[in-house]
Design a protein around this motif. Structure first.
Motif, PDB file in Angstrom:
ATOM      1  N   VAL A 131       0.712  -0.953  -0.089  1.00 29.88           N
ATOM      2  CA  VAL A 131      -0.351  -0.228  -0.115  1.00 29.88           C
ATOM      3  C   VAL A 131       1.039   1.523   0.175  1.00 29.88           C
ATOM      4  CG1 VAL A 131      -1.767   1.295   1.019  1.00 29.88           C
ATOM      5  CG2 VAL A 131      -1.337  -1.608   1.611  1.00 29.88           C
ATOM      6  N   ASN A 132       0.745   2.084  -0.657  1.00 28.21           N
ATOM      7  CA  ASN A 132       1.617   3.454  -1.606  1.00 28.21           C
ATOM      8  C   ASN A 132       1.250   4.009  -0.437  1.00 28.21           C
ATOM      9  OD1 ASN A 132       2.661   2.662  -3.484  1.00 28.21           O
ATOM     10  ND2 ASN A 132       2.406   4.527  -4.913  1.00 28.21           N
ATOM     11  N   ASP A 133       2.355   4.928   0.199  1.00 26.94           N
ATOM     12  CA  ASP A 133       2.447   5.992   1.211  1.00 26.94           C
ATOM     13  C   ASP A 133       0.917   6.909   0.857  1.00 26.94           C
ATOM     14  OD1 ASP A 133       2.537   7.940   2.838  1.00 26.94           O
ATOM     15  OD2 ASP A 133       4.363   8.619   3.516  1.00 26.94           O
ATOM     16  N   PRO A 134       0.465   6.952   1.486  1.00 28.47           N
ATOM     17  CA  PRO A 134      -0.893   8.332   0.711  1.00 28.47           C
ATOM     18  C   PRO A 134      -0.462   9.516   0.159  1.00 28.47           C
ATOM     19  CG  PRO A 134      -1.157   7.979   2.553  1.00 28.47           C
ATOM     20  CD  PRO A 134      -0.327   6.665   2.299  1.00 28.47           C
ATOM     21  N   ARG A 135       0.974  10.426   0.513  1.00 25.52           N
ATOM     22  CA  ARG A 135       1.502  11.155   0.598  1.00 25.52           C
ATOM     23  C   ARG A 135       1.863  11.448  -0.691  1.00 25.52           C
ATOM     24  NH1 ARG A 135       4.334  12.330   5.837  1.00 25.52           N
ATOM     25  NH2 ARG A 135       4.959   9.946   5.283  1.00 25.52           N
ATOM     26  N   LYS A 136       2.291   9.757  -1.244  1.00 28.74           N
ATOM     27  CA  LYS A 136       3.199  10.088  -2.268  1.00 28.74           C
ATOM     28  C   LYS A 136       2.224   9.506  -3.312  1.00 28.74           C
ATOM     29  CE  LYS A 136       7.702   8.685   0.303  1.00 28.74           C
ATOM     30  NZ  LYS A 136       8.435   7.408   0.165  1.00 28.74           N
ATOM     31  N   GLY A 137       1.088   8.667  -3.014  1.00 30.91           N
ATOM     32  CA  GLY A 137       0.092   8.366  -4.468  1.00 30.91           C
ATOM     33  C   GLY A 137      -0.730   7.319  -3.438  1.00 30.91           C
ATOM     34  N   TYR A 138      -2.156   6.991  -4.672  1.00 29.69           N
ATOM     35  CA  TYR A 138      -2.839   6.084  -4.270  1.00 29.69           C
ATOM     36  C   TYR A 138      -2.461   5.091  -4.769  1.00 29.69           C
ATOM     37  CZ  TYR A 138      -4.943  10.195  -2.041  1.00 29.69           C
ATOM     38  OH  TYR A 138      -4.876  11.809  -1.853  1.00 29.69           O
ATOM     39  N   HIS A 139      -2.231   3.559  -4.491  1.00 34.08           N
ATOM     40  CA  HIS A 139      -1.649   2.633  -5.213  1.00 34.08           C
ATOM     41  C   HIS A 139      -2.073   1.389  -3.721  1.00 34.08           C
ATOM     42  CE1 HIS A 139      -0.331   0.462  -8.401  1.00 34.08           C
ATOM     43  NE2 HIS A 139       0.365  -0.475  -7.480  1.00 34.08           N
ATOM     44  N   LEU A 140      -2.706   0.004  -4.297  1.00 34.35           N
ATOM     45  CA  LEU A 140      -3.143  -0.638  -2.860  1.00 34.35           C
ATOM     46  C   LEU A 140      -2.822  -2.469  -4.008  1.00 34.35           C
ATOM     47  CD1 LEU A 140      -5.163  -1.583  -0.150  1.00 34.35           C
ATOM     48  CD2 LEU A 140      -4.493  -2.773  -2.077  1.00 34.35           C
ATOM     49  N   LYS A 196      -7.126   3.373  11.223  1.00 39.44           N
ATOM     50  CA  LYS A 196      -5.470   4.152  11.627  1.00 39.44           C
ATOM     51  C   LYS A 196      -5.763   4.860  10.246  1.00 39.44           C
ATOM     52  CE  LYS A 196      -1.963   6.831  13.980  1.00 39.44           C
ATOM     53  NZ  LYS A 196      -1.401   6.979  12.571  1.00 39.44           N
ATOM     54  N   ALA A 197      -4.557   3.484   9.000  1.00 40.14           N
ATOM     55  CA  ALA A 197      -4.710   3.455   8.099  1.00 40.14           C
ATOM     56  C   ALA A 197      -5.605   4.173   7.613  1.00 40.14           C
ATOM     57  CB  ALA A 197      -4.027   2.247   8.080  1.00 40.14           C
ATOM     58  N   SER A 198      -6.744   4.052   7.318  1.00 45.88           N
ATOM     59  CA  SER A 198      -7.900   4.086   6.280  1.00 45.88           C
ATOM     60  C   SER A 198      -7.903   5.357   6.586  1.00 45.88           C
ATOM     61  CB  SER A 198      -8.895   3.466   6.798  1.00 45.88           C
ATOM     62  OG  SER A 198     -10.533   3.844   6.630  1.00 45.88           O
ATOM     63  N   PHE A 199      -7.979   6.165   8.018  1.00 47.93           N
ATOM     64  CA  PHE A 199      -8.210   7.658   8.411  1.00 47.93           C
ATOM     65  C   PHE A 199      -6.673   8.117   7.763  1.00 47.93           C
ATOM     66  CE2 PHE A 199     -10.867   6.450  12.263  1.00 47.93           C
ATOM     67  CZ  PHE A 199     -11.394   6.799  11.914  1.00 47.93           C
ATOM     68  N   ASP A 200      -5.750   7.602   7.612  1.00 49.77           N
ATOM     69  CA  ASP A 200      -4.262   8.629   7.003  1.00 49.77           C
ATOM     70  C   ASP A 200      -4.726   8.239   5.468  1.00 49.77           C
ATOM     71  OD1 ASP A 200      -3.229   8.408   9.595  1.00 49.77           O
ATOM     72  OD2 ASP A 200      -2.420   6.995   8.897  1.00 49.77           O
ATOM     73  N   ILE A 206      -7.749  14.596   2.141  1.00 48.95           N
ATOM     74  CA  ILE A 206      -8.791  15.921   2.341  1.00 48.95           C
ATOM     75  C   ILE A 206      -7.704  17.438   2.455  1.00 48.95           C
ATOM     76  CG2 ILE A 206      -9.588  17.262   4.177  1.00 48.95           C
ATOM     77  CD1 ILE A 206     -11.533  14.626   5.085  1.00 48.95           C
ATOM     78  N   GLU A 207      -6.198  16.443   2.726  1.00 50.66           N
ATOM     79  CA  GLU A 207      -6.348  17.725   3.241  1.00 50.66           C
ATOM     80  C   GLU A 207      -4.938  18.399   1.525  1.00 50.66           C
ATOM     81  OE1 GLU A 207      -2.520  16.159   5.450  1.00 50.66           O
ATOM     82  OE2 GLU A 207      -3.675  16.014   7.255  1.00 50.66           O
TER      83      GLU A 207
END
Length: 304
Positions: A131-140, A196-200, A206-207
């Motif tokens: 699972v990518n760090d969401p700050r770098k992109g969305y990919h699971l 927690k990961a889902s909220f992240d 959102i940010e």
């Protein structure tokens, strides 16, 4: 917390899933089947699989129990530390045989409650996902080893039945299921207990959306200012050309008034300039007058 490595977002997700193991025995069995799903046969009675986290291998070893004669060994694969689990399990062997003969995961695993499906997917996420760090992109992505590439289809079907549609790809003969939607990734993480990961993922989206909106607003204001300055310069250039050619006082009275007000108040916006006319005019009316003034200046250029 795993101390052997600097944790990636994938590792954080897996540790969170492992921290919320199911309580029901049927769900524990489903979770274990997910953990072992990507195993490869060593011989007729034993299987082997590898994990990136010590906690994953130890959890699988504990759930298998002493009868499985499980062993965990540390090693390296492509420069990364791995934990290799070897075990024997008649239950897993039977499960894999049923899958290879076309049974669905739900049928082969004999899920007994609604939570069994999420437990299985949670185990599979721990063993086979990135699972990518969401700050770098969305990919699971859920990957399957070369010898297990045909196992992606039953997983794809189960995920679809649970409401998660994933795309399939093949890289170097290895099959993988993936998804790039931030909302779908957040939903899957929540489904398997990684709240927690889902909220992240959600909060990062959102940010990022707020920042993008702020940037768009800033760019919009900057673009409007640039257009306004450019238009103002064009109007002043036209008026100055009329003055140089002794044509300004020959304009109709309302155009002469607008031209003089523009020169005397060159820092005003069009809205402000429209209001100081006597009587005040609309911004649209002001634009119309300034356009006429520019055309008059253009006629001088044509004649010369």
């Amino acid at each position: 917390m795993n101390s052997d490595q600097c944790l990636s977002f994938s590792s954080v997700v897996k540790l969170e899933i492992l921290s919320t193991l199911p309580r029901m025995n049927c769900c524990k069995k489903a979770f274990l089947l997910g953990l072992l799903y990507n195993s490869a046969p060593v011989d007729k009675s034993r299987f082997a699989t590898s994990f990136g986290l010590r906690e994953s291998a130890e959890t699988a070893e504990d759930l298998l129990g002493a009868v499985a004669e499980a062993t965990v060994k540390e090693g390296y694969y492509v420069g990364r530390k791995k934990y290799f689990l070897e075990y024997s399990s008649k239950a897993f062997s039977s499960f894999r045989a049923k899958i290879s003969h076309g049974q669905s995961i739900r049928e082969a695993a004999k899920f007994r409650c609604a939570e069994c499906e999420s437990a299985f997917i949670g185990g599979l996420m721990v063993s086979s996902s990135t699972v990518n760090d969401p700050r770098k992109g969305y990919h699971l992505e859920i990957s399957f080893s070369k010898e297990n590439s045909e196992l992606s289809e039953p997983v794809s079907s189960l995920l679809s039945e649970c409401g998660f549609e994933m795309k399939r790809t093949v890289r170097a003969n290895k099959s993988a299921l993936y998804i790039k939607s931030n909302t779908a990734i957040a939903d899957i993480l929540s489904y398997v207990g990684a709240m927690k990961a889902s909220f992240d993922v959600t909060n990062t989206y959102i940010e990022r959306d707020i920042r993008n909106n702020e940037n768009r607003a800033t760019n919009f204001v900057a673009e409007n200012i640039s257009k306004s300055v450019s238009a103002n310069q064009r109007h002043l250039a036209a008026i100055n050309k009329l003055i140089e050619n002794n044509m300004l006082d020959k304009l109709p009275r309302e155009l002469y008034e607008t031209a003089m007000l523009r020169i005397e108040n060159d820092d005003m916006s069009l809205s402000e300039l429209a209001l100081i006319h006597e009587p005040p005019i609309t911004k649209s009316g002001l634009n119309h007058r300034l356009a006429k003034i520019c055309r008059e200046a253009d006629e001088i250029s044509k004649e010369s």
